[in-house]
Design a protein around this motif. Structure first.
Motif, PDB file in Angstrom:
ATOM      1  N   MET A   1      58.664  85.285 -29.005  1.00 18.23           N
ATOM      2  CA  MET A   1      58.815  86.440 -28.131  1.00 18.23           C
ATOM      3  C   MET A   1      59.591  86.037 -26.874  1.00 18.23           C
ATOM      4  SD  MET A   1      55.284  88.606 -28.539  1.00 18.23           S
ATOM      5  CE  MET A   1      54.104  87.313 -28.173  1.00 18.23           C
TER       6      MET A   1
ATOM      7  N   VAL B   1      57.319  87.739 -23.293  1.00 17.63           N
ATOM      8  CA  VAL B   1      55.910  87.413 -23.145  1.00 17.63           C
ATOM      9  C   VAL B   1      55.677  86.075 -23.837  1.00 17.63           C
ATOM     10  CG1 VAL B   1      53.606  88.120 -23.828  1.00 17.63           C
ATOM     11  CG2 VAL B   1      55.238  89.845 -23.106  1.00 17.63           C
ATOM     12  N   GLN B   2      55.248  85.099 -23.030  1.00 19.08           N
ATOM     13  CA  GLN B   2      55.174  83.747 -23.595  1.00 19.08           C
ATOM     14  C   GLN B   2      53.720  83.330 -23.817  1.00 19.08           C
ATOM     15  OE1 GLN B   2      56.630  80.924 -20.753  1.00 19.08           O
ATOM     16  NE2 GLN B   2      56.176  79.175 -22.069  1.00 19.08           N
ATOM     17  N   PRO B   3      53.356  82.994 -25.055  1.00 19.65           N
ATOM     18  CA  PRO B   3      51.966  82.557 -25.285  1.00 19.65           C
ATOM     19  C   PRO B   3      51.697  81.224 -24.598  1.00 19.65           C
ATOM     20  CG  PRO B   3      53.273  82.347 -27.293  1.00 19.65           C
ATOM     21  CD  PRO B   3      54.160  82.979 -26.275  1.00 19.65           C
TER      22      PRO B   3
ATOM     23  N   LYS C   1      45.875  78.235 -26.560  1.00 17.74           N
ATOM     24  CA  LYS C   1      45.820  78.088 -28.024  1.00 17.74           C
ATOM     25  C   LYS C   1      45.596  79.421 -28.716  1.00 17.74           C
ATOM     26  CE  LYS C   1      43.717  74.591 -30.139  1.00 17.74           C
ATOM     27  NZ  LYS C   1      42.649  73.612 -30.444  1.00 17.74           N
ATOM     28  N   LYS C   2      44.718  80.253 -28.108  1.00 16.10           N
ATOM     29  CA  LYS C   2      44.396  81.534 -28.730  1.00 16.10           C
ATOM     30  C   LYS C   2      45.649  82.408 -28.784  1.00 16.10           C
ATOM     31  CE  LYS C   2      40.855  83.066 -30.014  1.00 16.10           C
ATOM     32  NZ  LYS C   2      39.889  83.916 -29.385  1.00 16.10           N
ATOM     33  N   ALA C   3      46.447  82.376 -27.705  1.00 14.89           N
ATOM     34  CA  ALA C   3      47.666  83.191 -27.679  1.00 14.89           C
ATOM     35  C   ALA C   3      48.618  82.756 -28.794  1.00 14.89           C
ATOM     36  CB  ALA C   3      48.334  83.072 -26.318  1.00 14.89           C
ATOM     37  N   ARG C   4      48.690  81.463 -29.010  1.00 16.21           N
ATOM     38  CA  ARG C   4      49.578  80.977 -30.079  1.00 16.21           C
ATOM     39  C   ARG C   4      49.072  81.426 -31.444  1.00 16.21           C
ATOM     40  NH1 ARG C   4      50.024  76.449 -26.450  1.00 16.21           N
ATOM     41  NH2 ARG C   4      48.436  75.255 -27.549  1.00 16.21           N
TER      42      ARG C   4
ATOM     43  N   VAL D   1      47.242  84.183 -32.002  1.00 16.66           N
ATOM     44  CA  VAL D   1      47.495  85.627 -32.100  1.00 16.66           C
ATOM     45  C   VAL D   1      48.956  85.846 -32.457  1.00 16.66           C
ATOM     46  CG1 VAL D   1      47.644  87.773 -30.757  1.00 16.66           C
ATOM     47  CG2 VAL D   1      45.662  86.276 -30.483  1.00 16.66           C
ATOM     48  N   ASP D   2      49.810  85.067 -31.805  1.00 11.74           N
ATOM     49  CA  ASP D   2      51.241  85.191 -32.041  1.00 11.74           C
ATOM     50  C   ASP D   2      51.570  84.930 -33.520  1.00 11.74           C
ATOM     51  OD1 ASP D   2      53.570  85.776 -30.756  1.00 11.74           O
ATOM     52  OD2 ASP D   2      54.204  83.680 -30.714  1.00 11.74           O
TER      53      ASP D   2
ATOM     54  N   THR E   1      50.303  87.763 -35.794  1.00 10.46           N
ATOM     55  CA  THR E   1      50.912  89.088 -35.701  1.00 10.46           C
ATOM     56  C   THR E   1      52.409  89.064 -36.004  1.00 10.46           C
ATOM     57  OG1 THR E   1      51.241  88.784 -33.345  1.00 10.46           O
ATOM     58  CG2 THR E   1      49.272  89.996 -34.011  1.00 10.46           C
ATOM     59  N   LEU E   2      52.956  87.884 -36.254  1.00 11.64           N
ATOM     60  CA  LEU E   2      54.398  87.823 -36.512  1.00 11.64           C
ATOM     61  C   LEU E   2      54.797  88.643 -37.730  1.00 11.64           C
ATOM     62  CD1 LEU E   2      55.591  84.237 -35.605  1.00 11.64           C
ATOM     63  CD2 LEU E   2      56.255  86.425 -34.591  1.00 11.64           C
TER      64      LEU E   2
ATOM     65  N   THR F   1      53.880  91.536 -38.421  1.00 14.41           N
ATOM     66  CA  THR F   1      54.069  92.954 -38.094  1.00 14.41           C
ATOM     67  C   THR F   1      55.419  93.144 -37.409  1.00 14.41           C
ATOM     68  OG1 THR F   1      51.733  92.960 -37.610  1.00 14.41           O
ATOM     69  CG2 THR F   1      52.963  94.925 -36.965  1.00 14.41           C
TER      70      THR F   1
END
Lengths: 500, 124
Positions: free
Chosen positions: B1, B4-6, B9-12, B14-15, B18-19, B21
């Motif tokens: 992205m 918005v930068q993850p 660890k959780k953000a990565r 989620v990223d 959801t890729l 989608t």
């Protein structure tokens, strides 16, 4: 009642247009850069200017794509805005919805049904930590103690004061039996003063290591002590057996002797300090930490930290406010909580300086929270009590944790008969974060989840209650830790690798 | 992205999750309005994350019948029916209109089994 034959049709939606609104998050800054902490997922993201502008615009109210583009056209090219919206939708900082006349902000998630809660909590979590209360007796008389003081749970008279060896061995067997396929189990000794029953403690760990070797499981051991009884031969044993030690200690002589006194009223600093020095000099394989109880009378966090971390040289120092009902003389009142917060914040700022310089700081409250933020912990329950952690009382009764050990009302089984899993599951379902109405709109809930059950029980007489008396405190402190985290992520991201 | 930068660890995670989608589809429910809510008989579940809605999907014993097949021993209060029908179904039970007139009707009810008394009567 409706059934599967219900024919209610959703309205045709295709003619309605898309609108955007803000999702649930907490915005914070680190090193001047904007970040968001996503409440449902506990994910942390750094934003660019366009995404900040989108969120700021939506803070004024819901927008259609056109309205959003119009509001931002003078500042950002349209493709940038579009890209920002798409990415914010993906991480759920922005929700896209189909236009419906409405007055209210986002509809909340439906409360899960009891059956769903039961299912969510119903996964059997193997026991990973057993806290063994080897004695409920203590040679100190700290007025604030929850085991002995005015807020104690169990009547000391109806339980044996010391755990005997057969019960200790049965506890070890219980621990292995409940540990499922875990390869590592943690055995922690607690009290009272643990070293008053050193003989049984020693036998229990010996037996645990022996059984662990047979079963192919590693046993990590630790204990908490007031350090009054630490003798050279005990230190030898701690070193040889690789036992982690936490010393309950409140600071320098004056601070320690305010509450941590012997039965006759004599302060314990003079006994404790030399023992601690010897322990720290010799027990170098495992970090030795100090655990401080803050009270209204002893709230100078800075000087306590300096004494314990520097003068005595503990590996780390952690602080917790005394658990007590509010009317006690030593209870920290509202202004005290504020004072504690500003002092924590100043130590956190120092932690940050150290981190950016690549140095280790000993304030463990920050470190622990940073680790939880980094991992993106999203707690269904405030802690592992009754789940992966349980406490055993001196008579072998198993309770939620060491703080409840010996309380019949919080008993989950016995080391001889095992855990009553139905009772355990029901208890976990009842205490799930989704049942805490007050926490529903709080952004700090992934990390707090309502706070300590024992604290709630002491304060409100009910483990179900979230600890509303420190909500503001927790949010401010979590925000501080997020800012520290964001700044480290911006300036020295490699520091965070230790939490991976 | 790009915007918005993850960071953690959780953000990565989620990223990564959801890729799959497509971004445009996620941000434009009107474009995919036909897939916003689908009946299963229309040809299966949509791609990407989706939640089956409706009481007929959920086994919730003690709600409609008790363990003996009667209604004497229901383990959940009858008020729960109203709430659950409204929230998880499209069944227009007689509950206040949460969108227009009574947006806060359930605000104090995080867990129906505990908080159902807080669901108040609304007079139009």
């Amino acid at each position: 009642m409706i059934d599967g034959t219900a024919t209610a049709e959703p309205q045709t939606v295709s003619r309605r247009s898309t609108r955007f609104r803000r999702g649930e998050f907490h915005a914070f800054a680190g090193d001047g850069a904007p970040f968001v902490y996503m409440t449902p997922s506990a994910a942390v993201y750094r934003l660019d200017d366009a995404s900040v502008a989108v969120l700021d615009t939506l803070a004024q109210g819901d927008c259609s794509p056109d309205e959003l583009a119009q509001a931002l056209r003078s500042r950002f090219p349209l493709p940038e805005v579009k890209e920002a919206i798409e990415e914010l939708v993906r991480i759920r900082a922005v929700e896209a919805f189909l236009e419906t006349p409405r007055k209210a902000p986002p509809a909340e998630l439906p409360a899960p049904s009891p059956a769903a809660l039961q299912r969510a909590s119903g996964k059997r979590v193997p026991l990973s930590t057993l806290v063994m209360n080897v004695t409920s007796k203590c040679n100190l008389s700290c007025a604030y103690c929850y085991e002995y003081g005015e807020d104690r749970l169990s009547e000391a008279s109806d339980k044996p004061r010391f755990m005997d060896e057969p019960t200790a061995r049965a506890s070890v067997d219980f621990m292995f039996a409940e540990s499922g396929d875990q390869k590592l189990v943690n055995l922690t000794f607690f009290g009272g003063e643990t070293l008053l029953n050193f003989k049984v403690l020693k036998a229990a760990l010996g037996y645990a290591r022996e059984r662990g070797a047979t079963l192919g499981k590693r046993v990590e051991a630790s204990l908490t002590t007031n350090a009054t009884l630490l003798r050279s031969e005990i230190i030898d044993w701690l070193v040889e057996n690789d036992v982690g030690v936490t010393v309950s200690m409140d600071g320098n002589k004056e601070q320690q002797d305010t509450f941590r006194v012997f039965k006759g009223g004599m302060g314990s600093y003079g006994t404790v300090a030399p023992n601690v020095k010897e322990l720290l000099a010799r027990h170098t394989r495992r970090p030795v930490g100090a655990r401080v109880t803050l009270t209204k009378q002893n709230l100078d966090v800075r000087s306590i930290y300096d004494h314990l971390a520097h003068t005595l040289g503990f590996w780390e120092v952690g602080f917790a406010p005394v658990t007590t009902s509010w009317q006690r003389d030593y209870a920290i009142q509202e202004d005290g909580f504020y004072d504690m917060l500003t002092q924590f914040q100043s130590l956190a700022a120092e932690y940050l300086e150290f981190a950016l310089a690549g140095k280790r700081h000993k304030f463990s409250n920050v470190r622990d929270t940073l680790e939880e933020i980094h991992k993106g912990l999203n707690k269904s329950h405030p802690c592992g009590a009754g789940m992966g952690l349980m406490g055993v009382a001196t008579d072998g009764d198993v309770a939620l944790c060491h703080r409840f050990a010996g309380s019949d009302a919080h008993k989950l089984g016995t080391v001889h008969g095992g855990v009553d899993h139905d009772k355990q599951q029901a208890w976990l379902a009842e205490h799930h974060i989704a049942t805490k109405t007050d926490c529903k709109t709080c952004w700090a809930r992934p990390l707090c989840a309502g706070g300590c059950y024992h604290e709630a029980h002491t304060r409100y007489g009910d483990t179900h209650r979230p600890n509303l008396h420190y909500c503001e405190w927790i949010r401010s402190w979590t925000n501080t830790c997020l800012e520290v985290y964001g700044t480290i992520a911006a300036k020295r991201p490699e520091f965070l690798q230790q939490f991976d | 992205m790009a915007r918005v930068q993850p960071i953690n660890k959780k953000a990565r995670r989620v990223d990564a999750d959801t890729l799959a989608t497509p971004l445009a589809a996620a941000a434009a429910p009107d474009a995919a309005a036909g897939n916003d809510v689908v009946a299963l008989q229309q040809g299966g579940a949509p791609t990407g994350p989706n939640i089956p809605l409706g009481c007929s999907f959920v086994f919730s014993p003690g709600w409609e019948v008790d363990s003996s097949g009667g209604t004497a021993g229901l383990c959940q209060p009858v008020e729960r029916d109203l709430y659950d029908c409204y929230i998880t179904c499209f069944w227009p039970v007689h509950v206040p209109d949460l969108y227009n007139h009574a947006p806060d009707w359930t605000a104090k009810c995080a867990a129906a089994q505990k908080d159902w008394r807080k669901i108040d009567l609304i007079f139009p």
